[in-house]
Scaffold this motif. Structure first.
Motif, mmCIF file in Angstrom:
data_model
loop_
_atom_site.group_PDB
_atom_site.id
_atom_site.type_symbol
_atom_site.label_atom_id
_atom_site.label_comp_id
_atom_site.label_asym_id
_atom_site.label_seq_id
_atom_site.Cartn_x
_atom_site.Cartn_y
_atom_site.Cartn_z
ATOM 1 N N ASP A 32 0.860 -1.173 0.000
ATOM 2 C CA ASP A 32 0.000 0.000 0.000
ATOM 3 C C ASP A 32 0.900 1.228 0.000
ATOM 4 O O ASP A 32 1.621 1.473 0.955
ATOM 5 C CB ASP A 32 -0.890 0.000 1.253
ATOM 6 C CG ASP A 32 -1.781 1.221 1.348
ATOM 7 O OD1 ASP A 32 -1.737 2.055 0.430
ATOM 8 O OD2 ASP A 32 -2.506 1.336 2.350
ATOM 9 N N GLU A 33 0.872 1.994 -1.068
ATOM 10 C CA GLU A 33 1.832 3.076 -1.217
ATOM 11 C C GLU A 33 1.284 4.426 -0.757
ATOM 12 O O GLU A 33 1.756 5.474 -1.175
ATOM 13 C CB GLU A 33 2.312 3.157 -2.668
ATOM 14 C CG GLU A 33 3.026 1.898 -3.106
ATOM 15 C CD GLU A 33 3.792 2.080 -4.402
ATOM 16 O OE1 GLU A 33 3.822 3.199 -4.942
ATOM 17 O OE2 GLU A 33 4.355 1.099 -4.867
ATOM 18 N N SER A 34 0.303 4.432 0.137
ATOM 19 C CA SER A 34 -0.159 5.693 0.699
ATOM 20 C C SER A 34 1.006 6.367 1.404
ATOM 21 O O SER A 34 1.736 5.729 2.153
ATOM 22 C CB SER A 34 -1.294 5.452 1.696
ATOM 23 O OG SER A 34 -2.421 4.919 1.050
ATOM 24 N N GLY A 35 1.169 7.678 1.187
ATOM 25 C CA GLY A 35 2.278 8.366 1.811
ATOM 26 C C GLY A 35 3.580 8.171 1.083
ATOM 27 O O GLY A 35 4.634 8.348 1.649
ATOM 28 N N GLU A 36 3.532 7.820 -0.214
ATOM 29 C CA GLU A 36 4.760 7.566 -0.955
ATOM 30 C C GLU A 36 5.484 8.830 -1.374
ATOM 31 O O GLU A 36 6.541 8.738 -1.966
ATOM 32 C CB GLU A 36 4.457 6.720 -2.192
ATOM 33 C CG GLU A 36 4.386 5.237 -1.899
ATOM 34 C CD GLU A 36 5.724 4.676 -1.488
ATOM 35 O OE1 GLU A 36 6.668 4.680 -2.285
ATOM 36 O OE2 GLU A 36 5.849 4.239 -0.349
ATOM 37 N N ALA A 37 4.928 10.017 -1.127
ATOM 38 C CA ALA A 37 5.591 11.252 -1.523
ATOM 39 C C ALA A 37 5.320 12.342 -0.503
ATOM 40 O O ALA A 37 4.270 12.379 0.138
ATOM 41 C CB ALA A 37 5.117 11.700 -2.906
ATOM 42 N N GLU A 38 6.300 13.248 -0.363
ATOM 43 C CA GLU A 38 6.149 14.417 0.483
ATOM 44 C C GLU A 38 6.677 15.632 -0.266
ATOM 45 O O GLU A 38 7.626 15.523 -1.045
ATOM 46 C CB GLU A 38 6.914 14.271 1.804
ATOM 47 C CG GLU A 38 6.252 13.366 2.814
ATOM 48 C CD GLU A 38 6.954 13.410 4.165
ATOM 49 O OE1 GLU A 38 8.065 13.987 4.235
ATOM 50 O OE2 GLU A 38 6.408 12.876 5.135
ATOM 51 N N ALA A 39 6.074 16.783 -0.017
ATOM 52 C CA ALA A 39 6.547 18.014 -0.643
ATOM 53 C C ALA A 39 6.213 19.205 0.235
ATOM 54 O O ALA A 39 5.254 19.184 1.013
ATOM 55 C CB ALA A 39 5.918 18.195 -2.021
ATOM 56 N N LYS A 40 7.052 20.241 0.111
ATOM 57 C CA LYS A 40 6.779 21.540 0.707
ATOM 58 C C LYS A 40 6.874 22.585 -0.392
ATOM 59 O O LYS A 40 7.685 22.456 -1.314
ATOM 60 C CB LYS A 40 7.779 21.856 1.822
ATOM 61 C CG LYS A 40 7.655 20.959 3.042
ATOM 62 C CD LYS A 40 8.668 21.331 4.107
ATOM 63 C CE LYS A 40 8.551 20.393 5.311
ATOM 64 N NZ LYS A 40 9.555 20.693 6.355
ATOM 65 N N GLY A 41 6.033 23.594 -0.293
ATOM 66 C CA GLY A 41 6.069 24.639 -1.293
ATOM 67 C C GLY A 41 5.124 25.761 -0.955
ATOM 68 O O GLY A 41 4.401 25.710 0.053
ATOM 69 N N THR A 42 5.118 26.777 -1.799
ATOM 70 C CA THR A 42 4.244 27.933 -1.590
ATOM 71 C C THR A 42 3.031 27.823 -2.507
ATOM 72 O O THR A 42 3.131 27.422 -3.670
ATOM 73 C CB THR A 42 4.988 29.241 -1.887
ATOM 74 O OG1 THR A 42 5.561 29.194 -3.183
ATOM 75 C CG2 THR A 42 6.079 29.464 -0.858
#
Length: 563
Positions: free
Chosen positions: A376-386
C-alpha cells in the motif's frame, strides 16, 4: 555480488559488450569496433536448490589472445542453479562493453575457489571448494564454442551454459565443473529478463524529468544505458530531501534490462553521497517481526558482498541510526516501517549494513527499505512549497515546490494537490482543521507541507499542513535518543531536516523553553510537564525553532510527538 534463491527468482548473468572501451583485457587485437552480448544459463540439475559461486572475470578468446568483458575482484555472487526453472532460462543484464572485431573461439570464466551448495530441501548450505585451482587460487573454466563466432559492428550473441549436471561433489571439493556453449533462444523475450541492482556513476544525462536517460558507468568497468519515467522512485541514500540526478553522481539503480532497446528501465535510483558503501546487502521476503527489539528475518533472494551459508538471515535495526524507507524511497519511522511489514506478511525488504558472525549471524542494518511494489503506497511522496492557486470548493491547489521526496521534481516546479474526505488538514502547530478552515488560511503565498500518493505531477493528499517558517527558523524530525526532564532538553537522531545543514543520524539537541508550544500525537496542546511525561527514547518528534550549528541545538518554538 548478487545472490538469488529459487523463491520465484531466476537469474542469468549477462555480460554485454556494446558501448564502452575494452573492459580491461585487450589481448584480442584489431580495432575496438565489435559488439557482443554474452549471457549465462544453467543446464538443470535437480539435486540442488542453490549453487552459489563468485565470478570475478569473463574473457573472450581469439587466436591472438583474450579480451576481458567483465572484471570484478570482489566477485559477483550468483546462484547458478537458479539460472533455470522448470527448463526455462531467465536472463540478467550485467553491462555493456566493446571488443575488438574478429573471430572468437571461446570464453574463459574465472571464479573464486569457494562455493556453497544447498541440496534439495536444505536450509543450511554445504561449504565446498573447486578442484583444480590455478596458481592464484582461483577456478578458471575455459569454454570452447561449437563454432567460431565472428564479431563485427552488429551485436553477436553468446550464451554460456553452467552445466551443473556434470558437476560432482566428493564431500570436500566440486569436481568436473564445466561451462558449455549455450543456446540464444529466448533472449528477445522481455519477460525473461530479471530485475537487479546496478552500481555506478552517471554520465551523459539528457532529457527532462521524469523522462531521463543516462549512461551508468559501473564499478566493474562496464556501462549501461538507463531510462527513467514518472514511476521511477529517486531518493537520497543519506536521508536528505530534494533528490536530483546529475552527471558525476554515484547511484544504485534497480531495474529490468529491456532487450529491445538495450537499456535498463529504472524502477528506483538511490543517490549516494560521500557516505561509504555498506559492505553487505540482502533482499527477500520478511518474517519473524520483533519491533520491540528491532529485528526481523529475511529469506535471502539476493545478496551483495557475501555468500551466506543459510537460506535466511536475522536483521537488526536501531531506531536511532537505521534509515527506514518505503518502496518509493520516502523516509519512515521504525514504527511505520514495522507497521507496513505487519500489515503485509512476507513483504519483501532490502537490508544494507554489516554482517557479523558471532553466536548468531546477524546483519546490523544501516538501511532498511520496502522492496515489494504491491505494498500500500499511501504516503509515498512528500513536498513543501508555496501556494500559487487554490480552489476551496474543489479541495485542490497548486504549489511551487521548495522541497520534495519520493518523486522527481525541481525547485520551482508546479505540483498539483487534491484532497478528499480522508485528508487530514492541520494548522502550523499541528492542530486539526476542517477543510474549510484550511483553505481559508492557505492563501496564495502561504507555505504548506503535503504527504500522500504521487501520480504524474499530482499528490493525492493523505495529510496537508500549513507551514509558516520565519526566515531564520528550521524544522527537524527525528528519533528520541535521550530525555532530560529536569532541564527540558531532548536529544534526537535526525531523520528529516529543513532550514539547516544536517545529515541522517546527526545528533541534535532540542531545548524546549517555557514558551515552547507542546503537542501530543493527535495534535492536542499539552503542558511542558505533560509532554515530558509522554515522550521517551525511541519516540519520533517533529521540532520547529531556531538552529545553532555551533552547538547542534534547536531552540524550539514547537515540539510535537509524531503519529
Amino acid at each position: 555480488m548478487k545472490l538469488r534463491t529459487l523463491i520465484g527468482w531466476l537469474l542469468s548473468l549477462v555480460v554485454v559488450a556494446l558501448i564502452a572501451g575494452c573492459g580491461g583485457g585487450g589481448g584480442g587485437g584489431g580495432a575496438v569496433s565489435g559488439a557482443v552480448s554474452m549471457f549465462m544459463t544453467d543446464d538443470l540439475n535437480a539435486g540442488y536448490d542453490s549453487v552459489w559461486v563468485a565470478i570475478t572475470r569473463v574473457e573472450l578468446i581469439s587466436a591472438s589472445g583474450s579480451t576481458v568483458v567483465f572484471d570484478d575482484s570482489t566477485g559477483k555472487v550468483v546462484d547458478v542453479r537458479a539460472l533455470n526453472q522448470s527448463g526455462t532460462q531467465q536472463f540478467l543484464h550485467l553491462g555493456d562493453d566493446k571488443v575488438p572485431a574478429g573471430d572468437y573461439t571461446g570464453a574463459r570464466v574465472t571464479m573464486k575457489k569457494d562455493l556453497v551448495l544447498f541440496p534439495t530441501g536444505a536450509t543450511t548450505g554445504q561449504n565446498r571448494e573447486f578442484a583444480g585451482l590455478n596458481g592464484s587460487g582461483l577456478k578458471v573454466i575455459d569454454v570452447v564454442f561449437s563454432a567460431s563466432k565472428s564479431v563485427g559492428a552488429a551485436k553477436t550473441r553468446m550464451v554460456l551454459d553452467f552445466d551443473l549436471s556434470k558437476w560432482t561433489d566428493d564431500g570436500t571439493k566440486v569436481q568436473s565443473a564445466s561451462i558449455d556453449d549455450g543456446s540464444t533462444s529466448g533472449l528477445d523475450d522481455p519477460a525473461r529478463h530479471e530485475e537487479d541492482d546496478y552500481h555506478g556513476t552517471i554520465t551523459g544525462l539528457t532529457g527532462t524529468a521524469p523522462a531521463l536517460t543516462f549512461t551508468l558507468n559501473s564499478r566493474a568497468g562496464n556501462t549501461i544505458t538507463v531510462t527513467t519515467d514518472a514511476s521511477t522512485a529517486i531518493y537520497n541514500g543519506n536521508g536528505a530531501t530534494n533528490p536530483s540526478l546529475a552527471n558525476g553522481k554515484r547511484v544504485e539503480v534497480r531495474g529490468v534490462f529491456d532487450p529491445g532497446t538495450s537499456s535498463l528501465a529504472a524502477a528506483s535510483i538511490k543517490i549516494k553521497g560521500s557516505e561509504s558503501e555498506d559492505p553487505h546487502q540482502v533482499k527477500g521476503p520478511s518474517s519473524n517481526l520483533d519491533e520491540a527489539n528491532g529485528t526481523l528475518v529475511v529469506d535471502i533472494r539476493e545478496s551483495e558482498g557475501f555468500v551466506p551459508d543459510s537460506s535466511t538471515i536475522k536483521v537488526h535495526a536501531d531506531p536511532a541510526t537505521t534509515r527506514f524507507r518505503s518502496h518509493g524511497g520516502l523516509v519512515l519511522t521504525s514504527a511505520e516501517f514495522f507497521a507496513v511489514l505487519a500489515a503485509n506478511p512476507g513483504i519483501e525488504v532490502e537490508a544494507e549494513g554489516t554482517v557479523s558472525n558471532g553466536a548468531e549471524t546477524i546483519l546490523e542494518a544501516t538501511s532498511l527499505k520496502i522492496e515489494d511494489e504491491n505494498e500500500d503506497e499511501s504516503g509515498e511522496a512528500e513536498a513543501k512549497g508555496t501556494v500559487t492557486a487554490a480552489d476551496g470548493a474543489a479541495g485542490t491547489m497548486n504549489i511551487s515546490v521548495i522541497e520534495w521526496e519520493g518523486f522527481q521534481s525541481s525547485s520551482g516546479a508546479v505540483l498539483a494537490i487534491t484532497t478528499d474526505g480522508n485528508t487530514h488538514f492541520m494548522d502550523d502547530n499541528g492542530a486539526s482543521l476542517t477543510k474549510e478552515q484550511f483553505f481559508a488560511a492557505a492563501t496564495v503565498g502561504k507555505k504548506i507541507e503535503v504527504k500522500g500518493d504521487y501520480t504524474a505531477g499530482t499528490i493525492a493528499a493523505m495529510r496537508i499542513k500549513i507551514e509558516d517558517l520565519g526566515s531564520n527558523e528550521a524544522e527537524a524530525k527525528g528519533t528520541v535518543t535521550a530525555v532530560n526532564g529536569g532541564s527540558f532538553v531532548i536529544d534526537i537522531s535526525l531523520m528529516e531536516w529543513f532550514g539547516f545543514s544536517g545529515s541522517h543520524g546527526l545528533a541534535v539537541h532540542v531545548d524546549a523553553g517555557a514558551t515552547t508550544n507542546f503537542r501530543d500525537k493527535d495534535g492536542n496542546t499539552v503542558t511542558r510537564d505533560q509532554f515530558f511525561a509522554l515522550v521517551g527514547a525511541g519516540d519520533t518528534v517533529e521540532v520547529k525553532g531556531t538552529y545553532s550549528s555551533s552547538t547542534q541545538t534547536i531552540t524550539a518554538v514547537r515540539v510535537k510527538m509524531d503519529d
